[in-house]
Design a protein around this motif. Structure first.
Motif, PDB file in Angstrom:
ATOM      1  N   THR A 135      -5.435   4.375  -9.909  1.00 16.72           N
ATOM      2  CA  THR A 135      -6.324   5.135  -9.020  1.00 16.72           C
ATOM      3  C   THR A 135      -5.547   6.268  -8.344  1.00 16.72           C
ATOM      4  O   THR A 135      -5.944   7.432  -8.370  1.00 16.72           O
ATOM      5  CB  THR A 135      -6.870   4.201  -7.915  1.00 16.72           C
ATOM      6  N   THR A 136      -4.395   5.900  -7.777  1.00 16.09           N
ATOM      7  CA  THR A 136      -3.601   6.864  -7.013  1.00 16.09           C
ATOM      8  C   THR A 136      -2.937   7.868  -7.953  1.00 16.09           C
ATOM      9  O   THR A 136      -2.945   9.075  -7.691  1.00 16.09           O
ATOM     10  CB  THR A 136      -2.539   6.097  -6.188  1.00 16.09           C
ATOM     11  N   ALA A 137      -2.375   7.367  -9.060  1.00 16.02           N
ATOM     12  CA  ALA A 137      -1.676   8.261 -10.001  1.00 16.02           C
ATOM     13  C   ALA A 137      -2.638   9.312 -10.557  1.00 16.02           C
ATOM     14  O   ALA A 137      -2.319  10.513 -10.597  1.00 16.02           O
ATOM     15  CB  ALA A 137      -1.075   7.438 -11.137  1.00 16.02           C
ATOM     16  N   ASN A 138      -3.852   8.891 -10.942  1.00 15.18           N
ATOM     17  CA  ASN A 138      -4.818   9.853 -11.499  1.00 15.18           C
ATOM     18  C   ASN A 138      -5.261  10.856 -10.438  1.00 15.18           C
ATOM     19  O   ASN A 138      -5.492  12.028 -10.746  1.00 15.18           O
ATOM     20  CB  ASN A 138      -6.046   9.131 -12.062  1.00 15.18           C
ATOM     21  N   THR A 139      -5.389  10.397  -9.197  1.00 15.47           N
ATOM     22  CA  THR A 139      -5.823  11.325  -8.132  1.00 15.47           C
ATOM     23  C   THR A 139      -4.736  12.377  -7.876  1.00 15.47           C
ATOM     24  O   THR A 139      -5.044  13.549  -7.623  1.00 15.47           O
ATOM     25  CB  THR A 139      -6.165  10.548  -6.836  1.00 15.47           C
ATOM     26  N   ILE A 140      -3.479  11.988  -7.977  1.00 20.39           N
ATOM     27  CA  ILE A 140      -2.384  12.970  -7.826  1.00 20.39           C
ATOM     28  C   ILE A 140      -2.513  14.018  -8.946  1.00 20.39           C
ATOM     29  O   ILE A 140      -2.475  15.222  -8.704  1.00 20.39           O
ATOM     30  CB  ILE A 140      -1.001  12.267  -7.886  1.00 20.39           C
ATOM     31  N   THR A 178     -10.857  16.561  -4.133  1.00 24.75           N
ATOM     32  CA  THR A 178     -10.573  16.016  -5.474  1.00 24.75           C
ATOM     33  C   THR A 178     -11.211  14.627  -5.613  1.00 24.75           C
ATOM     34  O   THR A 178     -11.814  14.309  -6.642  1.00 24.75           O
ATOM     35  CB  THR A 178      -9.051  15.936  -5.712  1.00 24.75           C
ATOM     36  N   LEU A 179     -11.111  13.811  -4.565  1.00 22.89           N
ATOM     37  CA  LEU A 179     -11.719  12.474  -4.625  1.00 22.89           C
ATOM     38  C   LEU A 179     -13.247  12.548  -4.637  1.00 22.89           C
ATOM     39  O   LEU A 179     -13.916  11.643  -5.103  1.00 22.89           O
ATOM     40  CB  LEU A 179     -11.249  11.619  -3.444  1.00 22.89           C
ATOM     41  N   ARG A 180     -13.802  13.639  -4.095  1.00 22.56           N
ATOM     42  CA  ARG A 180     -15.264  13.807  -4.217  1.00 22.56           C
ATOM     43  C   ARG A 180     -15.616  14.094  -5.684  1.00 22.56           C
ATOM     44  O   ARG A 180     -16.485  13.460  -6.268  1.00 22.56           O
ATOM     45  CB  ARG A 180     -15.768  14.972  -3.341  1.00 22.56           C
ATOM     46  N   MET A 181     -14.893  15.063  -6.281  1.00 29.22           N
ATOM     47  CA  MET A 181     -15.233  15.469  -7.644  1.00 29.22           C
ATOM     48  C   MET A 181     -14.925  14.376  -8.667  1.00 29.22           C
ATOM     49  O   MET A 181     -15.658  14.182  -9.627  1.00 29.22           O
ATOM     50  CB  MET A 181     -14.445  16.731  -8.021  1.00 29.22           C
ATOM     51  N   TYR A 182     -13.816  13.681  -8.443  1.00 29.83           N
ATOM     52  CA  TYR A 182     -13.354  12.684  -9.425  1.00 29.83           C
ATOM     53  C   TYR A 182     -13.032  11.357  -8.715  1.00 29.83           C
ATOM     54  O   TYR A 182     -11.859  10.989  -8.584  1.00 29.83           O
ATOM     55  CB  TYR A 182     -12.100  13.204 -10.148  1.00 29.83           C
ATOM     56  N   PRO A 183     -14.061  10.659  -8.207  1.00 34.32           N
ATOM     57  CA  PRO A 183     -13.757   9.407  -7.482  1.00 34.32           C
ATOM     58  C   PRO A 183     -13.115   8.375  -8.411  1.00 34.32           C
ATOM     59  O   PRO A 183     -13.527   8.247  -9.571  1.00 34.32           O
ATOM     60  CB  PRO A 183     -15.136   8.942  -7.004  1.00 34.32           C
ATOM     61  N   ILE A 231     -14.473  -2.251   2.295  1.00 32.46           N
ATOM     62  CA  ILE A 231     -13.884  -0.946   1.982  1.00 32.46           C
ATOM     63  C   ILE A 231     -12.477  -1.181   1.414  1.00 32.46           C
ATOM     64  O   ILE A 231     -11.846  -2.203   1.694  1.00 32.46           O
ATOM     65  CB  ILE A 231     -13.852  -0.066   3.250  1.00 32.46           C
ATOM     66  N   CYS A 232     -12.001  -0.252   0.587  1.00 32.67           N
ATOM     67  CA  CYS A 232     -10.696  -0.410  -0.066  1.00 32.67           C
ATOM     68  C   CYS A 232      -9.602  -0.803   0.937  1.00 32.67           C
ATOM     69  O   CYS A 232      -9.354  -0.074   1.895  1.00 32.67           O
ATOM     70  CB  CYS A 232     -10.331   0.921  -0.731  1.00 32.67           C
ATOM     71  N   VAL A 233      -8.942  -1.942   0.711  1.00 38.31           N
ATOM     72  CA  VAL A 233      -7.887  -2.372   1.639  1.00 38.31           C
ATOM     73  C   VAL A 233      -6.645  -1.488   1.514  1.00 38.31           C
ATOM     74  O   VAL A 233      -5.817  -1.444   2.408  1.00 38.31           O
ATOM     75  CB  VAL A 233      -7.457  -3.841   1.431  1.00 38.31           C
ATOM     76  N   GLY A 234      -6.530  -0.787   0.374  1.00 35.31           N
ATOM     77  CA  GLY A 234      -5.330   0.038   0.163  1.00 35.31           C
ATOM     78  C   GLY A 234      -5.540   1.488   0.578  1.00 35.31           C
ATOM     79  O   GLY A 234      -4.688   2.339   0.300  1.00 35.31           O
ATOM     80  N   MET A 235      -6.661   1.781   1.286  1.00 38.85           N
ATOM     81  CA  MET A 235      -7.008   3.183   1.579  1.00 38.85           C
ATOM     82  C   MET A 235      -5.884   3.930   2.300  1.00 38.85           C
ATOM     83  O   MET A 235      -5.463   4.995   1.864  1.00 38.85           O
ATOM     84  CB  MET A 235      -8.294   3.224   2.415  1.00 38.85           C
ATOM     85  N   ARG A 236      -5.377   3.363   3.389  1.00 37.37           N
ATOM     86  CA  ARG A 236      -4.343   4.079   4.169  1.00 37.37           C
ATOM     87  C   ARG A 236      -3.079   4.272   3.330  1.00 37.37           C
ATOM     88  O   ARG A 236      -2.456   5.328   3.364  1.00 37.37           O
ATOM     89  CB  ARG A 236      -4.006   3.326   5.457  1.00 37.37           C
ATOM     90  N   LEU A 237      -2.701   3.232   2.581  1.00 36.42           N
ATOM     91  CA  LEU A 237      -1.508   3.342   1.731  1.00 36.42           C
ATOM     92  C   LEU A 237      -1.730   4.437   0.689  1.00 36.42           C
ATOM     93  O   LEU A 237      -0.864   5.289   0.463  1.00 36.42           O
ATOM     94  CB  LEU A 237      -1.227   2.000   1.054  1.00 36.42           C
ATOM     95  N   ALA A 238      -2.916   4.425   0.059  1.00 35.80           N
ATOM     96  CA  ALA A 238      -3.211   5.421  -0.980  1.00 35.80           C
ATOM     97  C   ALA A 238      -3.159   6.827  -0.394  1.00 35.80           C
ATOM     98  O   ALA A 238      -2.561   7.734  -0.978  1.00 35.80           O
ATOM     99  CB  ALA A 238      -4.591   5.151  -1.580  1.00 35.80           C
ATOM    100  N   GLN A 239      -3.759   7.017   0.800  1.00 41.34           N
ATOM    101  CA  GLN A 239      -3.773   8.361   1.395  1.00 41.34           C
ATOM    102  C   GLN A 239      -2.354   8.829   1.690  1.00 41.34           C
ATOM    103  O   GLN A 239      -2.012  10.001   1.505  1.00 41.34           O
ATOM    104  CB  GLN A 239      -4.620   8.362   2.676  1.00 41.34           C
ATOM    105  N   LEU A 240      -1.519   7.897   2.132  1.00 41.02           N
ATOM    106  CA  LEU A 240      -0.134   8.263   2.438  1.00 41.02           C
ATOM    107  C   LEU A 240       0.621   8.621   1.156  1.00 41.02           C
ATOM    108  O   LEU A 240       1.321   9.641   1.082  1.00 41.02           O
ATOM    109  CB  LEU A 240       0.543   7.072   3.145  1.00 41.02           C
ATOM    110  N   GLU A 241       0.455   7.778   0.126  1.00 43.52           N
ATOM    111  CA  GLU A 241       1.127   8.041  -1.159  1.00 43.52           C
ATOM    112  C   GLU A 241       0.707   9.401  -1.729  1.00 43.52           C
ATOM    113  O   GLU A 241       1.538  10.170  -2.199  1.00 43.52           O
ATOM    114  CB  GLU A 241       0.753   6.966  -2.184  1.00 43.52           C
TER     115      GLU A 241
END
Ligand code: HEM
Length: 295
Positions: A107-112, A161-166, A239-249
């Motif tokens: 999820t995070t790698a593709n969003t980057i 980007t997360l809006r266009m490609y969730p 809600i995603c438990v990893g949200m804050r970690l993902a946003q930071l990464e």
């Protein structure tokens, strides 16, 4: 072909009747490719054995370690009528380790990658991010934990980007009791699917939905919108438990790269980018960009 049809039928049936999961499990049938599951199981088992071989003082304090400490062996031997109140079983902590790995990585790698793509195709926006990072580095020495929280335009580019490609194009809920929503009756037990991708591309909520416009995420724009118009991490108690970690990464990785480099398109870049027909944000055929050093 027949096998594929059977799998599709099993898949649909488990969505309609979630209790089928347990029955299939008892017969050793899984909905995920066995080879992939075995790979993850083996990898997690080997990390656990490495941990067990380390002395207490050298073991890192991370989520895996916390789960290992919560392991209660009594739960592994428990029969259906035994009550064990504390801890988690080995099945539970291994399952959670695999889930966190699977849902937290791609999820995070593709969003980057997709944010880098959006910036490569929209050089004006990338220029603004570069200017923001340069200004920040004049005030602070390095891009550390506190500094990355001070990059609002980069944050807006990631949100767009997360809006266009969730990373999750859909998520589900099971209705607990008979409910009425705007005249629509939803009976208890029904699965309600939230079509995140469709909501994020609804032209009434998001004019020109296919266009990358980070300005949709200014404070004023965000406040003027229905909070359920934007659901990249889901909503409510699940809600995603990893949200804050993902946003930071996401911010760390992109800020570090953009500090030194510029993303540009190349001959192999497919515009517009195409996503695979999955529930996630996997990119069809991979994503190719050129990286130039900033002088
Ligand atoms: C860009 C990155 C990510 C996105 C877009 C994302 C998105 C989502 C979404 C939409 C859900 C469903 C939420 C709901 O049903 O309301 C979810 C659930 C979940 N996510 Fe993430 N996720 C990301 C990264 C991560 C990371 C880094 C982790 C952990 C390391 C993680 C762990 C989980 C878990 C465990 C759940 C299930 C939560 C539950 O059912 O209570 N995710 N995620």
């Amino acid at each position: 072909m027949l096998f594929t049809c059977v799998l599709v039928l099993i898949n649909i049936s488990t969505v309609l009747f979630p209790s089928l999961f347990g029955i299939l499990e008892r017969f050793g049938i899984t909905l995920f490719p066995k080879k992939a599951l075995d790979y993850f199981k083996e990898a997690v088992d080997s990390v656990i054995s490495m941990r067990e071989g380390e002395s207490n003082g050298t073991r890192p304090v991370d989520l895996l370690q916390l789960m290992l400490q919560a392991h209660n062996e009594e739960l592994d031997k428990k029969g259906p009528n035994d009550v064990v109140k504390h801890g988690i079983s080995s099945m539970e902590f291994k399952g959670n380790a695999i889930i966190l790995w699977v849902v937290g990585y791609e999820t995070t790698a593709n969003t980057i990658s997709l944010t880098a793509y959006n910036l490569a195709v929209n050089q004006e926006a990338q220029g603004k991010v570069h200017a923001e990072i340069d200004a920040l580095l004049k005030k602070r020495e390095k891009l550390d934990y506190d500094a990355v929280h001070d990059l609002p335009y980069l944050d807006m580019c990631i949100s767009e980007t997360l809006r266009m490609y969730p990373a999750a194009t859909r998520f589900d809920r099971i209705c607990k009791e008979d409910t009425e929503v705007k005249g629509l009756h939803i009976p208890a037990g029904m699965i309600v699917s939230v079509p995140v991708y469709a909501i994020h591309h609804d032209a009434e909520l998001w004019p020109e939905p296919e266009k990358f416009k980070p300005e949709r995420f200014t404070k004023e724009e965000k406040e003027s919108r229905d909070p359920y118009a934007y659901l990249p991490f889901g909503a409510g108690p699940r809600i995603c438990v990893g949200m804050r970690l993902a946003q930071l990464e996401l911010k760390f990785a992109l800020a570090k790269m953009l500090q030194k480099f510029r993303f540009v398109t190349c001959d192999k870049t497919v515009i517009p980018v195409r996503l695979q027909n999955t529930l996630g944000n996997q990119i069809e055929g991979g994503l190719f960009l050129k990286v130039e050093a900033r002088t």
